[in-house]
Design a protein around this motif. Structure first.
Motif, short mmCIF file in Angstrom:
data_model
loop_
_atom_site.label_atom_id
_atom_site.label_comp_id
_atom_site.label_asym_id
_atom_site.label_seq_id
_atom_site.Cartn_x
_atom_site.Cartn_y
_atom_site.Cartn_z
N GLY A 1 0.83 -1.20 0.00
CA GLY A 1 0.00 0.00 0.00
C GLY A 1 0.86 1.24 0.00
N ASN A 2 0.24 2.31 0.48
CA ASN A 2 0.87 3.63 0.44
C ASN A 2 1.78 3.80 1.66
OD1 ASN A 2 1.45 6.32 0.51
ND2 ASN A 2 -0.67 7.03 0.44
N PRO A 3 3.10 3.96 1.45
CA PRO A 3 3.99 4.09 2.60
C PRO A 3 3.81 5.42 3.35
CG PRO A 3 5.23 4.26 0.55
CD PRO A 3 3.81 3.94 0.17
N SER A 4 2.98 6.32 2.78
CA SER A 4 2.65 7.56 3.51
C SER A 4 1.17 7.57 3.86
CB SER A 4 2.96 8.79 2.65
OG SER A 4 4.19 8.68 2.03
N ALA A 5 0.58 6.40 4.02
CA ALA A 5 -0.87 6.32 4.24
C ALA A 5 -1.29 7.04 5.51
CB ALA A 5 -1.29 4.86 4.33
N ARG A 6 -2.52 7.55 5.49
CA ARG A 6 -3.08 8.15 6.71
C ARG A 6 -3.54 7.05 7.67
NH1 ARG A 6 -7.65 12.32 5.37
NH2 ARG A 6 -7.21 13.01 7.49
N VAL A 7 -3.90 5.91 7.08
CA VAL A 7 -4.42 4.82 7.91
C VAL A 7 -3.71 3.51 7.57
CG1 VAL A 7 -6.46 3.40 8.35
CG2 VAL A 7 -6.69 5.86 8.16
N VAL A 8 -3.34 2.77 8.61
CA VAL A 8 -2.79 1.43 8.41
C VAL A 8 -3.76 0.42 9.00
CG1 VAL A 8 -0.89 -0.14 8.96
CG2 VAL A 8 -0.40 2.25 8.47
N ARG B 1 -9.29 3.81 -1.75
CA ARG B 1 -8.99 2.63 -2.53
C ARG B 1 -7.88 1.89 -1.78
NH1 ARG B 1 -7.15 5.11 -7.76
NH2 ARG B 1 -6.66 6.71 -6.25
N ARG B 2 -7.80 0.60 -2.06
CA ARG B 2 -6.84 -0.24 -1.33
C ARG B 2 -5.42 0.32 -1.37
NH1 ARG B 2 -6.73 -6.17 -0.24
NH2 ARG B 2 -4.57 -6.69 -0.32
N GLN B 3 -5.04 0.86 -2.54
CA GLN B 3 -3.65 1.33 -2.66
C GLN B 3 -3.40 2.65 -1.92
OE1 GLN B 3 -5.80 0.71 -5.07
NE2 GLN B 3 -5.59 2.04 -6.84
N GLU B 4 -4.46 3.25 -1.39
CA GLU B 4 -4.28 4.52 -0.66
C GLU B 4 -3.98 4.30 0.83
OE1 GLU B 4 -6.87 7.91 -2.67
OE2 GLU B 4 -8.04 6.09 -2.30
N VAL B 5 -4.32 3.10 1.33
CA VAL B 5 -4.02 2.80 2.72
C VAL B 5 -2.82 1.84 2.75
CG1 VAL B 5 -6.41 3.09 3.45
CG2 VAL B 5 -5.61 0.83 2.76
#
Ligand code: URA
Length: 242
Positions: free
Chosen positions: A88-95, A130-134
Motif C-alpha cells: 500500500g501507500n507508505p505515507s498512508a493516513r491509515v494502516v 482505494r486499497r492502494q491509498e491505505v
C-alpha cells in the motif's frame, strides 16, 4: 567449468550479494540509531548538518524489507511459499493491521487477498479509500501451518518488523483487525470484544480495534459493530482535518 558448476557459482554469488545487502541495511540502521543518540546527547564534534539529516530521514519501507530478507527467524519459514510483508501507500493516513497470511496470501505474497480480503476491500471502500491509498500488513509475515494461531515466540520474532513499519509510516490512525493485532499493538491480553469501540494508543498513534474480517464472515450480525468502529476511526481523522 561445467554448466552445473557455473550455476552453483552464480547461486553462491547471489546469496553472498543478498547477505551483504542485509548486513549493510543492518549496519545503516544501527549507525543511524547511534548517530541520532549522539546528536541527542549533544556530542560536539557531530556536525549539526548531519544531525538534522539523520533526524529528517526515518527508516524507509525498503530498508525494513531488506533487513527482513529471506527471514528464518522462526519456524514458520519452513512452511511458507512467500513472505507477506505488507503493501500500500507508505505515507498512508491509515494502516490496517491483520493477524497473519492465510493460504491465498501465502500463495501470492500479498496481504488480505483471500475471502476476508474481499470484505476488507469493502470496508476500505466504505471509508472512502482505494486499497492502494491505505497500508495493509499483519503481525506475522509467514503463514502458520493449517492457519493455526501464531505462537508467542513467532509474534516476538516478527513483531519488531510491524513496529518498524508503523514507525516508518507514522499514520494518523491504525485499524487493528482482530484480537492478535489489537493485543500486540496494545500489549494487552483482553479479548477483542473488550478492546473494540474505544480509541487506544500505539507509540502516540491512535488505534481503533475491531473484529477481524474473517470473524465477520462467520458472524455477519457483528458487521454493525465493526461499522461503528470504522466510524470512530474516521471521526479521529476528521477531527485532525478541522
Ligand atoms: N487474515 C489476516 O489476518 N491477514 C491476511 O493477510 C489475510 C487473512
Amino acid at each position: 567449468m561445467s554448466l552445473a558448476g557455473q550455476d552453483e557459482k552464480t547461486r553462491d554469488n547471489i546469496e553472498v550479494m543478498r547477505s551483504t545487502r542485509r548486513e549493510l541495511a543492518r549496519l545503516a540502521t544501527s549507525l543511524r540509531q547511534h548517530l541520532s543518540y549522539q546528536a541527542i546527547m549533544g556530542l560536539e564534534w557531530l556536525p549539526s548538518k548531519w544531525a538534522t539529516t539523520i533526524k529528517a530521514q526515518p527508516e524507509s519501507m525498503d530498508e525494513i524489507r531488506v533487513d527482513l530478507g529471506e527471514c528464518i527467524r522462526c519456524r514458520l519459514h519452513s512452511h511458507r511459499t512467500h513472505i507477506v510483508f505488507g503493501e500500500g501507500n507508505p505515507s498512508a493516513r491509515v494502516v490496517l493491521v491483520g493477524e497473519g497470511p492465510g493460504r491465498e496470501e501465502d500463495r501470492m505474497g500479498r496481504p488480505f487477498v483471500g475471502p476476508a480480503g474481499k470484505l476488507l476491500d469493502l470496508i476500505i471502500a466504505s471509508m472512502g479509500w482505494r486499497r492502494q491509498e491505505v497500508y495493509i500488513c499483519n503481525v506475522i509475515k509467514c503463514r502458520p501451518p493449517k492457519n493455526r494461531d501464531p505462537l508467542p515466540d513467532e509474534i516476538e520474532a516478527c513483531g519488531p518488523f510491524l513496529r518498524r513499519q508503523l514507525q516508518a509510516i507514522r499514520p494518523q490512525a491504525i485499524l487493528a483487525l482482530g484480537s492478535f493485532a489489537a493485543q500486540f499493538l496494545l500489549s494487552s491480553q483482553q479479548p477483542i470484544s473488550r478492546l473494540r469501540n474505544q480509541v487506544h494508543q500505539f507509540e502516540g498513534i491512535p488505534v481503533v480495534p475491531t473484529y477481524h474480517p474473517a470473524y465477520l464472515l462467520r458472524n455477519p450480525l457483528q458487521k454493525r459493530q465493526a461499522w461503528k468502529d470504522v466510524q470512530l476511526l474516521l471521526s479521529l481523522l476528521h477531527k485532525g482535518d478541522s
